[in-house]
Design an enzyme around this catalytic site. Sequence first.
Site, PDB file in Angstrom:
ATOM      1  N   GLU A 135      69.456 -54.933  46.864  1.00 57.52           N
ATOM      2  CA  GLU A 135      67.985 -54.822  46.771  1.00 57.52           C
ATOM      3  C   GLU A 135      67.570 -54.333  45.384  1.00 57.52           C
ATOM      4  OE1 GLU A 135      65.714 -55.774  48.794  1.00 57.52           O
ATOM      5  OE2 GLU A 135      66.745 -56.012  50.717  1.00 57.52           O
TER       6      GLU A 135
HETATM    7  C1  LIG Z   1      77.641 -55.506  50.530  1.00 55.00           C
HETATM    8  C2  LIG Z   1      76.631 -56.344  49.831  1.00 55.00           C
HETATM    9  C3  LIG Z   1      75.590 -56.908  50.551  1.00 55.00           C
HETATM   10  C4  LIG Z   1      74.665 -57.736  49.928  1.00 55.00           C
HETATM   11  N1  LIG Z   1      73.710 -58.376  50.660  1.00 55.00           N
HETATM   12  C5  LIG Z   1      72.977 -59.367  50.074  1.00 55.00           C
HETATM   13  C6  LIG Z   1      72.143 -60.227  50.852  1.00 55.00           C
HETATM   14  O1  LIG Z   1      72.005 -60.060  52.067  1.00 55.00           O
HETATM   15  N2  LIG Z   1      71.498 -61.235  50.226  1.00 55.00           N
HETATM   16  C7  LIG Z   1      71.624 -61.467  48.897  1.00 55.00           C
HETATM   17  O2  LIG Z   1      71.039 -62.404  48.391  1.00 55.00           O
HETATM   18  N3  LIG Z   1      72.389 -60.652  48.124  1.00 55.00           N
HETATM   19  C8  LIG Z   1      73.082 -59.627  48.679  1.00 55.00           C
HETATM   20  N4  LIG Z   1      73.882 -58.828  47.918  1.00 55.00           N
HETATM   21  C9  LIG Z   1      73.927 -59.030  46.484  1.00 55.00           C
HETATM   22  C10 LIG Z   1      73.269 -57.909  45.705  1.00 55.00           C
HETATM   23  O3  LIG Z   1      71.887 -57.915  45.914  1.00 55.00           O
HETATM   24  C11 LIG Z   1      73.663 -58.063  44.233  1.00 55.00           C
HETATM   25  O4  LIG Z   1      75.038 -57.764  44.136  1.00 55.00           O
HETATM   26  C12 LIG Z   1      72.836 -57.193  43.316  1.00 55.00           C
HETATM   27  O5  LIG Z   1      71.530 -57.664  43.256  1.00 55.00           O
HETATM   28  C13 LIG Z   1      73.396 -57.118  41.895  1.00 55.00           C
HETATM   29  O6  LIG Z   1      73.657 -58.391  41.393  1.00 55.00           O
HETATM   30  P1  LIG Z   1      75.085 -58.721  40.739  1.00 55.00           P
HETATM   31  O7  LIG Z   1      76.133 -58.235  41.681  1.00 55.00           O
HETATM   32  O8  LIG Z   1      75.108 -60.134  40.375  1.00 55.00           O
HETATM   33  O9  LIG Z   1      75.153 -57.796  39.474  1.00 55.00           O
HETATM   34  P2  LIG Z   1      74.642 -58.188  37.993  1.00 55.00           P
HETATM   35  O10 LIG Z   1      73.305 -58.791  38.104  1.00 55.00           O
HETATM   36  O11 LIG Z   1      75.700 -58.958  37.320  1.00 55.00           O
HETATM   37  O12 LIG Z   1      74.503 -56.754  37.326  1.00 55.00           O
HETATM   38  C14 LIG Z   1      75.652 -56.005  36.852  1.00 55.00           C
HETATM   39  C15 LIG Z   1      75.165 -54.713  36.185  1.00 55.00           C
HETATM   40  O13 LIG Z   1      74.336 -55.021  35.061  1.00 55.00           O
HETATM   41  C16 LIG Z   1      73.067 -54.415  35.168  1.00 55.00           C
HETATM   42  N5  LIG Z   1      72.063 -55.337  34.639  1.00 55.00           N
HETATM   43  C17 LIG Z   1      71.905 -56.639  34.928  1.00 55.00           C
HETATM   44  N6  LIG Z   1      70.885 -57.151  34.238  1.00 55.00           N
HETATM   45  C18 LIG Z   1      70.376 -56.163  33.500  1.00 55.00           C
HETATM   46  C19 LIG Z   1      69.297 -56.055  32.564  1.00 55.00           C
HETATM   47  N7  LIG Z   1      68.511 -57.098  32.268  1.00 55.00           N
HETATM   48  N8  LIG Z   1      69.045 -54.851  32.003  1.00 55.00           N
HETATM   49  C20 LIG Z   1      69.797 -53.779  32.288  1.00 55.00           C
HETATM   50  N9  LIG Z   1      70.841 -53.827  33.155  1.00 55.00           N
HETATM   51  C21 LIG Z   1      71.120 -55.006  33.745  1.00 55.00           C
HETATM   52  C22 LIG Z   1      72.873 -54.122  36.649  1.00 55.00           C
HETATM   53  O14 LIG Z   1      71.996 -53.025  36.862  1.00 55.00           O
HETATM   54  C23 LIG Z   1      74.295 -53.817  37.089  1.00 55.00           C
HETATM   55  O15 LIG Z   1      74.588 -52.469  36.821  1.00 55.00           O
HETATM   56  C24 LIG Z   1      74.779 -57.954  48.528  1.00 55.00           C
HETATM   57  C25 LIG Z   1      75.797 -57.346  47.800  1.00 55.00           C
HETATM   58  C26 LIG Z   1      76.738 -56.590  48.438  1.00 55.00           C
HETATM   59  C27 LIG Z   1      77.862 -56.004  47.613  1.00 55.00           C
END
Ligand SMILES: Cc1cc2nc3c(=O)[nH]c(=O)nc-3n(C[C@H](O)[C@H](O)[C@H](O)COP(=O)(O)OP(=O)(O)OC[C@H]3O[C@@H](n4cnc5c(N)ncnc54)[C@H](O)[C@@H]3O)c2cc1C
Length: 606
Positions: free
Chosen positions: A444
């Site tokens: 989220e």
């Molecule tokens: C157990 C679990 C349940 C989940 N459930 C759902 C679900 O039901 N539906 C769904 O769609 N998704 C779901 N997710 C996905 C989750 O919402 C994402 O993992 C999350 O939004 C982060 O995206 P990412 O993993 O791609 O990280 P990334 O976007 O790759 O981010 C990696 C890091 O970089 C930072 N970052 C990224 N961009 C920037 C920026 N522009 N400026 C500063 N910092 C930045 C982030 O804060 C983070 O620390 C789930 C994930 C897990 C692990």
Amino acid sequence: MPVYKAPLRDMKFLLNEVFDYPGHYATLTSGENATPDIVDAILGECGKFCEEVLSPLYLSGDEEGCKLDNGEVTTPAGYRDAYQQYAMGGWQGLSAPEEYGGQGLPASMGLLKQEMMGTANWPFSMYPGLSLGAMNTIFLHGTEDQKQTYLAPLTEGRWAGTMCLTEPQCGTDLGQVKTKAEPQADGSYRLTGTKIFISSGDHDLTENIVHIVLARLPDAPKGTRGISLFIVPKFLPDSNGDVGERNGVVCGSLEKKMGIKASATCVLNFDGATGFLIGPENEGLNCMFTFMNTARIGTAIQGVGPAELSYQWALAYAKDRRSMRALSGKKEPDQVADSLIHHADVRRMLLTQKAIAEGGRAMLYYSARLADHMVEGFTEGDDKKAEKYDDKLGFLTPILKGFLTELGCEAANLGVQVFGGHGYIREHGMEQIVRDTRIATLYEGTTGIQALDLLGRKVLLTTQGGAVREFTLNIANFARKHLTDKRLRPWALELLKLTGQWNLLTVRIMLAARKDRDVVSSASYDFLMYSGYVTMAYIWLRQAAVAVDKLDNGGEESTGFYQAKLATTEFYFERLLPRAQSHATSMLSPSKNLMQLDAEDLAFTG
Ligand SMILES: Cc1cc2nc3c(=O)[nH]c(=O)nc-3n(C[C@H](O)[C@H](O)[C@H](O)COP(=O)(O)OP(=O)(O)OC[C@H]3O[C@@H](n4cnc5c(N)ncnc54)[C@H](O)[C@@H]3O)c2cc1C
């Protein structure tokens, strides 16, 4: 085995004495049936269900986890039965519109329910939680036909829902979404692509699962402006609205993960799956995010819940476990040693958990009133009202979600610490709370993204500091009113000082960001945490002001209860709130200390 006890006394104190929910409900159309008696009965029933049904499954669900066999997911033993009881109890439709089978109670009632269920068993509560997201989206953006088909079974809990945004290459940056949606002659679409990390993506709790999916139409513009939203049911509804043909969406695998093991986190493969457009073409992200503020309050609960649960179990342990003697002299001379509760450092940990749990809960209840007005605006088609409260809530939600989930992790870790080595051992459940809570700062919107949303969007871009000015004005007015009572004066004075400082910090960052764009990102985390500590201080002062009044004039609770509120306010102001100053210093430091190293020079390996 430890169990959860619903904190009904604290909940009622907040509802009836601090935030006047009876008065608030009297102003809402949806509040007509939320009379104090009914609210009381619902909270009592919900507490019982959480204590007797959900809590006992918390540890066993983690041990067993979910299983994938032949593309079908099964949940741990006891989950199906618990879910049946949940659905039969009408819990899914508590705050859903009556026209689709819900009970039409205010949105805040749903949040109170979510808090108890989420604390008793977060992994379980994710299944109905995701369904709520799907229900809200269909309610606001679906056609009448779609509402008729999907809302009743979702509201009854016969069907469940998911939110499918994330793909392997993107979670935060949804502009990179690749899943394709091709229009068909019959007005439907064929969806092809892979979604990962999908909570409740498949399970055996319901007869159907309604996926809400972000995908791209052919020739859609690049980036976030080219994303549309689709309903993709696991089983296509037949002409009677019953479960029909199996659709082309299957669970490819279950994610192996750190915690929330009883919650099925799925890789979903869409292989020419039939979907139906929901909302206008290319406006999928807007539609998906309409109710994001309420969803984020929902996730903020995952900061409060673990703090409460971990505190309950750590407190019981600290009263029972004995170690050495209290420094101020023997407290239990007949015993071989004094219990942990007599050591100041153990109390530091317990009171930190308590201040976070009760302070966080109060922040949620404060905000849930705004959510009620916002939802009422939406449902009554009063756009102005909906927008006004959405804006107010929009400022608070990144604080609630970002700050409370960070503090929830701290509280959960302290719970392990109170147990010493036994906290690290599985049987007590303390390490599980840490593992289960860790996800809350990630999904989220990560803490970093919440911080950017707060500082970059809500404070600097859209309001040029106006959001902080408006909120701090409320705080300052409240603090001024309590300067005359000598018990409250020191806290009210401190809060007044902080409201001035919060505005000053905002202006200084705004000016610095004009010269250096990296400042918005480099200051954002500290700005978020600072905002959280000051907001929680305001909310503690509100509780303390009521406690003082009730001690003088009598209230629903015991003297000990109100005195504990004052003691916890004192603890919060003297031991936790000073952290705000370290965040203030840190946020003003130049971005250079973060950006000056070349990426290659960050490590000296190889
Ligand atoms: C157990 C679990 C349940 C989940 N459930 C759902 C679900 O039901 N539906 C769904 O769609 N998704 C779901 N997710 C996905 C989750 O919402 C994402 O993992 C999350 O939004 C982060 O995206 P990412 O993993 O791609 O990280 P990334 O976007 O790759 O981010 C990696 C890091 O970089 C930072 N970052 C990224 N961009 C920037 C920026 N522009 N400026 C500063 N910092 C930045 C982030 O804060 C983070 O620390 C789930 C994930 C897990 C692990």
